[in-house]
Design an enzyme around this catalytic site. Structure first.
Site, PDB file in Angstrom:
ATOM      1  CE  LYS A   1      -4.561   0.803   0.319  1.00 54.00           C
ATOM      2  NZ  LYS A   1      -5.619   0.022  -0.353  1.00 54.00           N
TER       3      LYS A   1
ATOM      4  N   GLY B   1     -20.907   6.407   5.096  1.00 51.73           N
ATOM      5  CA  GLY B   1     -19.975   6.735   4.016  1.00 51.73           C
ATOM      6  C   GLY B   1     -20.544   6.300   2.688  1.00 51.73           C
TER       7      GLY B   1
ATOM      8  N   GLY C   1     -19.470   7.483  -0.429  1.00 55.03           N
ATOM      9  CA  GLY C   1     -18.589   8.032  -1.451  1.00 55.03           C
ATOM     10  C   GLY C   1     -18.366   7.042  -2.577  1.00 55.03           C
ATOM     11  CE  LYS C   2     -12.039   6.992  -5.503  1.00 53.60           C
ATOM     12  NZ  LYS C   2     -10.668   6.434  -5.566  1.00 53.60           N
TER      13      LYS C   2
ATOM     14  N   GLY D   1     -19.643   3.373  -1.258  1.00 56.76           N
ATOM     15  CA  GLY D   1     -20.915   3.359  -0.552  1.00 56.76           C
ATOM     16  C   GLY D   1     -22.120   3.623  -1.423  1.00 56.76           C
ATOM     17  CG  HIS D   2     -22.245   6.111  -5.222  1.00 57.17           C
ATOM     18  ND1 HIS D   2     -20.870   6.070  -5.274  1.00 57.17           N
ATOM     19  CD2 HIS D   2     -22.667   6.054  -6.515  1.00 57.17           C
ATOM     20  CE1 HIS D   2     -20.479   6.021  -6.539  1.00 57.17           C
ATOM     21  NE2 HIS D   2     -21.532   6.006  -7.306  1.00 57.17           N
TER      22      HIS D   2
END
Length: 386
Positions: A101, A201, A203-204, A206-207
């Site tokens: 990472k 959350g 965002g990227k 979660g939606h």
């Protein structure tokens, strides 16, 4: 052999090396990292850390997080934790890839630019394939295209450049498969229909997850610090309920809690709140959800079924890993579908061994890393040892 490379004029602060050089016990993969690279490019302002936890299964694959950390210490801690999680994630996903990472320190909305990304790409290239990068919080497919101008060791590129595109799509799909498996284990049916699911959350990932849940017939409650993210969900799914913050979400009597923001979401206070609210399942997309050792036992003790995060959120890495051999979405999706089966296997192993699912998942991942790594003791014709 751990190799800490200092690629800047500074040196690690006291205590940093002790966290990198953690030892292994009883022959099992430990917390010790193979390589940690501190990257600093003065002209572009780049400050980054690349952490390679393990290459036991192959080159280390993991995304690049661009985030305004409070300190370099905090950035390093995140890189170490996230890279270790990638080793376990890739192992359970059945990939021939190790774990790594990277983090770039700074606010991506203020300091991200072409020069900085290309400078970072040169540091990735300097590792000659030991680390392959991809998207994470604060980085997008367009950023990977820029990084790829300096290195070939990039996945998650745009479709225009032969890449897999947005890995959040299969990340969310995989979490949904893990949630279906959790529902099967808890209620006897692989569906969230009629269940109340809270997503922290949107965002990227979660939606997209909200979309799967709504289509499956769940009642969905969401929260996010970003008003834009909430408005996007509202526009797509007007019936979704929105609450002010995570505290309000935890108190809204959920069947399933899905943490989909940053790590450390499951601490003592949160687990206590979930227990008091009668929540049955925790299954979400966030990495490193357990704030400290022992949280997994507290969850089990309160009767809350926890689907290990690095297992259920592996759809994204499955997607970008498929890009390495020439991306095929249906092939990658079929692999991500197997998260359902693996999650059920983990629950079965956990029950049989009398341990929390997180422990069962660790054991299975460590077993694969240990067995495949041992194969390298077999000398192939024409190969050199060492």
């Amino acid at each position: 052999m751990t190799d800490v490379q200092i690629s800047s004029a500074t040196h690690p602060a006291p205590g940093v090396l002790s966290r990198i050089f953690r030892t292994e016990q009883d022959g099992a993969p430990g917390d010790g990292h193979e390589q940690v690279v501190l990257c600093h490019d003065r002209s572009s302002g780049l400050k980054a850390i690349i952490a390679i936890h393990s290459t036991a299964l192959g080159p280390a694959l993991g995304g690049t997080r661009f985030y305004p950390y409070a300190s370099e210490e905090a950035a390093l801690e995140d890189a170490l934790n996230l890279s270790r999680g990638m080793s376990y994630k890739n192992a359970l996903a059945g990939l021939d890839l190790g774990g790594g990472k990277a983090v770039i320190i700074g606010d991506p909305n203020k300091v991200k630019n072409e020069a900085m990304l290309r400078a970072y790409g040169r540091f990735v290239e300097s590792l000659r394939g030991r680390y392959i990068t991809a998207c994470d919080v604060g980085t997008y497919v367009q950023d990977m295209d820029v990084i790829a101008r300096e290195t070939e060791f990039v996945t998650g590129r745009s479709p225009e450049h032969g890449g897999a595109g947005d890995s959040s799509i299969l990340t969310a799909f995989g979490v949904f498969q893990g949630m279906r498996a959790s529902a099967q284990a808890r209620w006897g049916q692989p569906t969230l229909r009629g269940k109340r699911v809270g997503v922290s959350g949107v965002g990227k990932v979660g939606h997209y997850l909200v979309g799967h849940l709504v289509a499956d017939g769940a009642t969905v409650v969401v929260t996010d610090v970003s008003e834009a993210a909430v408005n996007r969900v509202r526009a797509a799914h007007p019936d979704v309920e929105v609450v002010a913050d995570t505290a309000a979400l935890l108190g809204s009597r959920l069947d399933v809690y899905a943490p989909c923001a940053l790590g450390g979401a499951l601490d003592d206070h949160t687990v206590a709140a979930l227990g008091e609210a009668g929540t049955s399942v925790v299954c979400g997309a966030a990495n490193n959800q357990l704030a400290h050792p022992g949280v997994e036992k507290d969850l089990a003790g309160r009767g809350i079924l926890y689907a290990p995060d690095y297992l259920v959120n592996s759809g994204g890495v499955i997607q970008v890993a498929d890009e390495i051999e020439g991306f095929n979405f249906e092939r990658a999706k079929n692999k991500a579908t197997k998260i359902f089966d693996t999650t059920l296997e983990i629950f079965t192993r956990a029950a049989a061994d009398g341990v929390p699912p997180a422990v069962a998942a660790d054991r299975l991942a460590e077993k694969r890393m240990r067995e495949i790594s041992a194969l390298r003791s077999v000398l192939l014709p024409g190969a050199r040892r060492g």
